[in-house]
Design a protein around this motif. Structure first.
Motif, PDB file in Angstrom:
ATOM      1  N   VAL A  47       0.860  -1.184   0.000  1.00  0.00           N
ATOM      2  CA  VAL A  47       0.000   0.000   0.000  1.00  0.00           C
ATOM      3  C   VAL A  47       0.900   1.240   0.000  1.00  0.00           C
ATOM      4  CG1 VAL A  47      -1.636   1.355   1.382  1.00  0.00           C
ATOM      5  CG2 VAL A  47      -1.946  -1.125   1.141  1.00  0.00           C
ATOM      6  N   HIS A  48       1.974   1.182   0.743  1.00  0.00           N
ATOM      7  CA  HIS A  48       2.917   2.301   0.788  1.00  0.00           C
ATOM      8  C   HIS A  48       3.678   2.416  -0.516  1.00  0.00           C
ATOM      9  CE1 HIS A  48       6.420   4.701   2.071  1.00  0.00           C
ATOM     10  NE2 HIS A  48       5.555   5.243   2.900  1.00  0.00           N
ATOM     11  N   GLY A  49       4.267   1.304  -0.954  1.00  0.00           N
ATOM     12  CA  GLY A  49       5.050   1.373  -2.188  1.00  0.00           C
ATOM     13  C   GLY A  49       5.323   0.001  -2.753  1.00  0.00           C
ATOM     14  N   GLU A  62       0.685   3.899  -3.059  1.00  0.00           N
ATOM     15  CA  GLU A  62      -0.081   5.125  -2.877  1.00  0.00           C
ATOM     16  C   GLU A  62       0.593   6.170  -1.987  1.00  0.00           C
ATOM     17  OE1 GLU A  62      -3.831   6.022  -3.381  1.00  0.00           O
ATOM     18  OE2 GLU A  62      -3.207   4.993  -5.206  1.00  0.00           O
ATOM     19  N   CYS A  63       1.701   5.861  -1.301  1.00  0.00           N
ATOM     20  CA  CYS A  63       2.164   6.789  -0.262  1.00  0.00           C
ATOM     21  C   CYS A  63       2.413   8.181  -0.839  1.00  0.00           C
ATOM     22  CB  CYS A  63       3.411   6.279   0.440  1.00  0.00           C
ATOM     23  SG  CYS A  63       4.920   6.404  -0.524  1.00  0.00           S
ATOM     24  N   GLN A  64       2.075   9.166  -0.059  1.00  0.00           N
ATOM     25  CA  GLN A  64       2.190  10.564  -0.458  1.00  0.00           C
ATOM     26  C   GLN A  64       3.345  11.209   0.304  1.00  0.00           C
ATOM     27  OE1 GLN A  64      -0.272  12.039  -2.826  1.00  0.00           O
ATOM     28  NE2 GLN A  64      -0.214   9.821  -3.108  1.00  0.00           N
ATOM     29  N   HIS A  65       4.283  11.724  -0.453  1.00  0.00           N
ATOM     30  CA  HIS A  65       5.442  12.393   0.153  1.00  0.00           C
ATOM     31  C   HIS A  65       5.666  13.709  -0.573  1.00  0.00           C
ATOM     32  CE1 HIS A  65       7.285   9.236   2.808  1.00  0.00           C
ATOM     33  NE2 HIS A  65       6.295   8.580   2.230  1.00  0.00           N
ATOM     34  N   SER A  66       6.453  14.617   0.061  1.00  0.00           N
ATOM     35  CA  SER A  66       6.701  15.934  -0.527  1.00  0.00           C
ATOM     36  C   SER A  66       5.390  16.571  -0.950  1.00  0.00           C
ATOM     37  CB  SER A  66       7.647  15.826  -1.727  1.00  0.00           C
ATOM     38  OG  SER A  66       8.893  15.315  -1.310  1.00  0.00           O
ATOM     39  N   TRP A  73      -2.494  11.380   4.507  1.00  0.00           N
ATOM     40  CA  TRP A  73      -2.474  10.046   3.881  1.00  0.00           C
ATOM     41  C   TRP A  73      -1.916   9.012   4.853  1.00  0.00           C
ATOM     42  CZ3 TRP A  73       0.833   6.056   2.897  1.00  0.00           C
ATOM     43  CH2 TRP A  73       0.300   5.002   2.148  1.00  0.00           C
ATOM     44  N   HIS A  74      -0.805   9.335   5.523  1.00  0.00           N
ATOM     45  CA  HIS A  74      -0.233   8.368   6.459  1.00  0.00           C
ATOM     46  C   HIS A  74      -1.145   8.168   7.676  1.00  0.00           C
ATOM     47  CE1 HIS A  74       3.365   8.993   3.959  1.00  0.00           C
ATOM     48  NE2 HIS A  74       3.782   7.827   4.409  1.00  0.00           N
ATOM     49  N   ARG A  75      -1.931   9.164   8.030  1.00  0.00           N
ATOM     50  CA  ARG A  75      -2.892   8.970   9.125  1.00  0.00           C
ATOM     51  C   ARG A  75      -3.907   7.902   8.745  1.00  0.00           C
ATOM     52  NH1 ARG A  75      -5.568  13.614  12.768  1.00  0.00           N
ATOM     53  NH2 ARG A  75      -3.536  13.269  13.742  1.00  0.00           N
ATOM     54  N   PRO A 202      11.315  14.969  12.440  1.00  0.00           N
ATOM     55  CA  PRO A 202      12.137  13.756  12.538  1.00  0.00           C
ATOM     56  C   PRO A 202      11.845  12.657  11.507  1.00  0.00           C
ATOM     57  CG  PRO A 202      10.425  13.737  14.230  1.00  0.00           C
ATOM     58  CD  PRO A 202      10.254  15.024  13.476  1.00  0.00           C
ATOM     59  N   HIS A 203      10.846  12.818  10.652  1.00  0.00           N
ATOM     60  CA  HIS A 203      10.403  11.657   9.870  1.00  0.00           C
ATOM     61  C   HIS A 203      11.511  10.997   9.036  1.00  0.00           C
ATOM     62  CE1 HIS A 203       8.924   9.850   6.097  1.00  0.00           C
ATOM     63  NE2 HIS A 203       8.245   9.126   6.962  1.00  0.00           N
ATOM     64  N   ASN A 204      12.073  11.736   8.084  1.00  0.00           N
ATOM     65  CA  ASN A 204      13.091  11.106   7.229  1.00  0.00           C
ATOM     66  C   ASN A 204      14.317  10.698   8.035  1.00  0.00           C
ATOM     67  OD1 ASN A 204      11.456  11.453   5.015  1.00  0.00           O
ATOM     68  ND2 ASN A 204      12.675  13.068   4.066  1.00  0.00           N
ATOM     69  N   ILE A 206      14.483   9.510  11.031  1.00  0.00           N
ATOM     70  CA  ILE A 206      14.294   8.243  11.746  1.00  0.00           C
ATOM     71  C   ILE A 206      14.328   7.064  10.766  1.00  0.00           C
ATOM     72  CG2 ILE A 206      12.696   6.888  13.184  1.00  0.00           C
ATOM     73  CD1 ILE A 206      14.184   9.126  14.708  1.00  0.00           C
ATOM     74  N   HIS A 207      13.790   7.255   9.576  1.00  0.00           N
ATOM     75  CA  HIS A 207      13.956   6.202   8.553  1.00  0.00           C
ATOM     76  C   HIS A 207      15.447   5.934   8.341  1.00  0.00           C
ATOM     77  CE1 HIS A 207      10.000   5.212   6.820  1.00  0.00           C
ATOM     78  NE2 HIS A 207       9.639   6.416   7.225  1.00  0.00           N
ATOM     79  N   GLN A 208      16.219   7.033   8.273  1.00  0.00           N
ATOM     80  CA  GLN A 208      17.658   6.923   8.056  1.00  0.00           C
ATOM     81  C   GLN A 208      18.337   6.230   9.235  1.00  0.00           C
ATOM     82  OE1 GLN A 208      19.535   8.899   5.296  1.00  0.00           O
ATOM     83  NE2 GLN A 208      20.738   7.124   5.889  1.00  0.00           N
ATOM     84  N   VAL A 225       8.557  -1.594  13.346  1.00  0.00           N
ATOM     85  CA  VAL A 225       8.733  -0.313  14.030  1.00  0.00           C
ATOM     86  C   VAL A 225       8.313   0.858  13.135  1.00  0.00           C
ATOM     87  CG1 VAL A 225      11.112   0.443  13.502  1.00  0.00           C
ATOM     88  CG2 VAL A 225      10.215   0.659  15.837  1.00  0.00           C
ATOM     89  N   PHE A 226       8.201   0.609  11.838  1.00  0.00           N
ATOM     90  CA  PHE A 226       7.709   1.653  10.918  1.00  0.00           C
ATOM     91  C   PHE A 226       6.411   2.253  11.456  1.00  0.00           C
ATOM     92  CE2 PHE A 226       4.585   2.675   7.645  1.00  0.00           C
ATOM     93  CZ  PHE A 226       5.257   3.570   6.821  1.00  0.00           C
ATOM     94  N   TRP A 227       5.505   1.376  11.913  1.00  0.00           N
ATOM     95  CA  TRP A 227       4.158   1.820  12.284  1.00  0.00           C
ATOM     96  C   TRP A 227       4.182   2.650  13.556  1.00  0.00           C
ATOM     97  CZ3 TRP A 227       0.988   0.861   8.338  1.00  0.00           C
ATOM     98  CH2 TRP A 227       1.409  -0.100   7.413  1.00  0.00           C
ATOM     99  N   HIS A 229       6.804   4.468  14.451  1.00  0.00           N
ATOM    100  CA  HIS A 229       7.441   5.718  14.025  1.00  0.00           C
ATOM    101  C   HIS A 229       6.374   6.643  13.436  1.00  0.00           C
ATOM    102  CE1 HIS A 229       9.724   8.655  11.923  1.00  0.00           C
ATOM    103  NE2 HIS A 229       9.860   8.014  10.792  1.00  0.00           N
ATOM    104  N   HIS A 230       5.581   6.121  12.524  1.00  0.00           N
ATOM    105  CA  HIS A 230       4.565   6.973  11.908  1.00  0.00           C
ATOM    106  C   HIS A 230       3.490   7.401  12.888  1.00  0.00           C
ATOM    107  CE1 HIS A 230       5.363   8.078   7.808  1.00  0.00           C
ATOM    108  NE2 HIS A 230       6.216   7.078   7.855  1.00  0.00           N
ATOM    109  N   CYS A 231       3.264   6.581  13.903  1.00  0.00           N
ATOM    110  CA  CYS A 231       2.296   6.965  14.929  1.00  0.00           C
ATOM    111  C   CYS A 231       2.800   8.225  15.651  1.00  0.00           C
ATOM    112  CB  CYS A 231       2.115   5.782  15.883  1.00  0.00           C
ATOM    113  SG  CYS A 231       0.695   5.903  16.948  1.00  0.00           S
ATOM    114  N   PHE A 396      17.904  10.946   3.783  1.00  0.00           N
ATOM    115  CA  PHE A 396      17.811  10.494   2.400  1.00  0.00           C
ATOM    116  C   PHE A 396      16.699   9.502   2.110  1.00  0.00           C
ATOM    117  CE2 PHE A 396      21.972  11.941   3.635  1.00  0.00           C
ATOM    118  CZ  PHE A 396      21.998  13.097   2.881  1.00  0.00           C
ATOM    119  N   PHE A 397      15.818   9.285   3.067  1.00  0.00           N
ATOM    120  CA  PHE A 397      14.593   8.572   2.733  1.00  0.00           C
ATOM    121  C   PHE A 397      13.770   9.556   1.900  1.00  0.00           C
ATOM    122  CE2 PHE A 397      10.169   7.259   3.767  1.00  0.00           C
ATOM    123  CZ  PHE A 397      10.233   5.961   3.292  1.00  0.00           C
ATOM    124  N   GLY A 398      13.066   9.061   0.926  1.00  0.00           N
ATOM    125  CA  GLY A 398      12.251  10.012   0.174  1.00  0.00           C
ATOM    126  C   GLY A 398      12.872  10.384  -1.155  1.00  0.00           C
TER     127      GLY A 398
HETATM  128 CU1  C2O Z   1       5.544   7.164   3.433  1.00  0.00          CU
HETATM  129 CU2  C2O Z   1       7.770   7.194   6.658  1.00  0.00          CU
HETATM  130  O1  C2O Z   1       6.848   7.053   4.968  1.00  0.00           O
END
Ligand code: C2O
Length: 461
Positions: A47-49, A62-66, A73-75, A202-204, A206-208, A225-227, A229-231, A396-398
């Motif tokens: 669903v994300h990618g 479907e994930c929406q970034h930038s 969308w992530h909510r 912190p989003h990108n 923490i992915h890094q 842990v992705f979930w 983090h996004h929470c 550099f995530f994204g």
């Molecule tokens: Cu769409 Cu943390 O990612």
């Protein structure tokens, strides 16, 4: 139905509290379900990618970034994921019915003392009874599963001022909280792809920090842990509040599959009230504290930024650097400054002094994980790092590897730094010296893979 509580995972008492036991068992089941089952981890990650480019069937990739859709969308993504977990839990005999019914995602608050590493249950290879631990993910960076490397202090909470920036802006050079006003954007919009303030830090970051699957659009959802983090990212929308949510962003609908497989269509304004619309609440929405002395100095000198009216006065690029290559060592560059245009002065009744100054780091590209974030400092390379001059952090995530023409950019508000430099006579009207410094945290194996930065520009508004 009362709202379920989303709680700080590090605050749950004991080892393997019921909420995490249930989560581990659910992930174990979801990892085994066939990928076409919406409750499977593979489906949820897709669903994300996926590795494909562009829109898939309206439910995957479907994930929406930038984009100003990044946060809503992530909510929605978390909302449906949480429903999948509950549906799976209700069918696991060893999970008590009340635990299944009340289960809500916990959040990982790396901005709170004690939260700078994973909670140990995510790092342990085994469950409480010796079975393999589904919360463990072996692709993470060295030191993350050992709990020996902490999140760099500069990426633990949003950068100073970000929670007070406008949610969105029509021009991509204006730093925002939530991202620029775009259409549906899964990296398909024309360049530039400019991350919103919360999406950057912190989003990108923490992915890094976590690395491995978490650095890949198509794999991130496989790391349990992705979930969490996004929470925490989602929680920052509640910390900010909803008084300045955008108008006119509900034109785009997003598709999701619910736990029973049914197709749902949702919009951004359908998820602004967590209690009323989505039946959850956070246990803590207090403002975070900056983690370093320099960042606290920046916080202290920020004024409250004016909202929408600012957009009527267009920003203007007054200087741009050459490209540069980051290879893990501190690197200096200069942005030569020109003069503002007549239009700029005319829009300000003849004034040439900007009210706001922004720094843009443009067109970032990388092929292999660079392994760390870089802080961008308004300092000469020979000076020692001073976070009161930290413009922002690039992570550099994204950036989508192998996709030309979709490089990532960041925009930072440096108004308070420039003002402080002016006050002490340290502002040079002809050039802005900058240093890119690797930040601590999540070092991958040496040598660090290089990053190409297209340019850095200074923008006056
Ligand atoms: Cu769409 Cu943390 O990612």
């Amino acid at each position: 139905m009362t709202a379920r509580q989303r709680r700080d995972v590090h605050s749950l008492p004991g080892t393997w509290p019921p909420l995490l036991r249930a989560y581990a068992l659910a992930i174990g089941v979801m990892a085994e379900l066939p990928p076409e089952d919406p409750r499977s981890l593979a489906y949820q990650a897709a669903v994300h990618g996926t590795d494909a480019i562009g829109k898939a069937d309206g439910y995957l990739n479907e994930c929406q970034h930038s984009s100003w859709y990044f946060i809503p969308w992530h909510r929605w993504y978390l909302y449906y994921f949480e429903r999948m977990v509950r549906a799976v839990l209700r069918e696991i005999p060893e999970v008590p019915a009340d635990v299944a019914d009340e289960w809500a995602l916990p959040y990982w608050n790396y901005g709170k003392p004690g939260g700078e590493t994973l909670r140990p249950e995510f790092a342990a290879p085994e469950l409480w009874d010796g079975r393999p631990n589904p919360l463990h993910n072996e692709t993470r960076n060295a030191g993350v599963n050992e709990l020996t490397v902490v999140v760099a202090p500069q990426v633990r909470v949003p950068l100073p001022g970000v929670l007070d920036r406008p949610f969105s802006a029509p021009q991509t050079s204006i730093p925002t909280f939530g991202g620029p006003a775009t259409g549906w954007n899964h990296g398909d919009e024309p360049s530039p792809q400019v991350a919103g303030g919360l999406e950057g830090t912190p989003h990108n970051g923490i992915h890094q920090y976590v690395g491995g699957d978490m650095m890949d659009f198509a794999r991130a959802g496989f790391d349990p842990v992705f979930w969490l983090h996004h929470c925490n990212i989602d929680r920052y929308w509640e910390v900010r509040g909803h008084a300045t949510d955008p108008l006119g962003w509900d034109g785009v609908a997003f598709g999701f599959r619910d736990a029973d497989g049914s197709a749902q269509q949702v919009t951004a304004d359908g998820c602004v009230d967590t209690v009323g619309q989505l039946e959850y609440a956070y246990d803590d929405v207090t403002r975070p504290e900056a983690a370093t002395e320099g960042l606290r100095i920046r916080e202290g000198r920020l004024e409250v930024f004016a909202e929408i009216a600012e957009f009527e006065i267009p920003p203007e690029v007054v200087g741009q650097s050459d490209g540069l290559r980051l290879d893990g060592a501190p690197i200096g560059t200069d942005v030569p400054l020109g003069r503002v245009s007549r239009l700029f002065a005319a829009a300000r009744a003849g004034g040439t002094v900007p009210r706001h100054v922004y720094l843009m780091v443009n067109d970032i590209r990388w092929d292999a994980d660079p392994g760390r974030d870089y802080g961008v400092y308004l300092q000469e390379r020979t000076s020692s790092a001073d976070d009161s001059r930290l413009a922002g952090v690039i992570s550099f995530f994204g950036t989508r590897r192998g996709v030309d023409d979709h490089e990532l950019s960041y925009s930072f508000d440096i108004t308070d730094i420039v003002r402080a430099l002016r006050e002490t006579g340290d502002w040079d009207p002809d050039r802005v010296p900058l240093t890119f410094r690797p930040l601590d945290g999540s070092p991958v194996d040496q040598p660090t893979a290089p990053v190409q930065v297209g340019s850095v520009s200074v923008v006056y508004q």
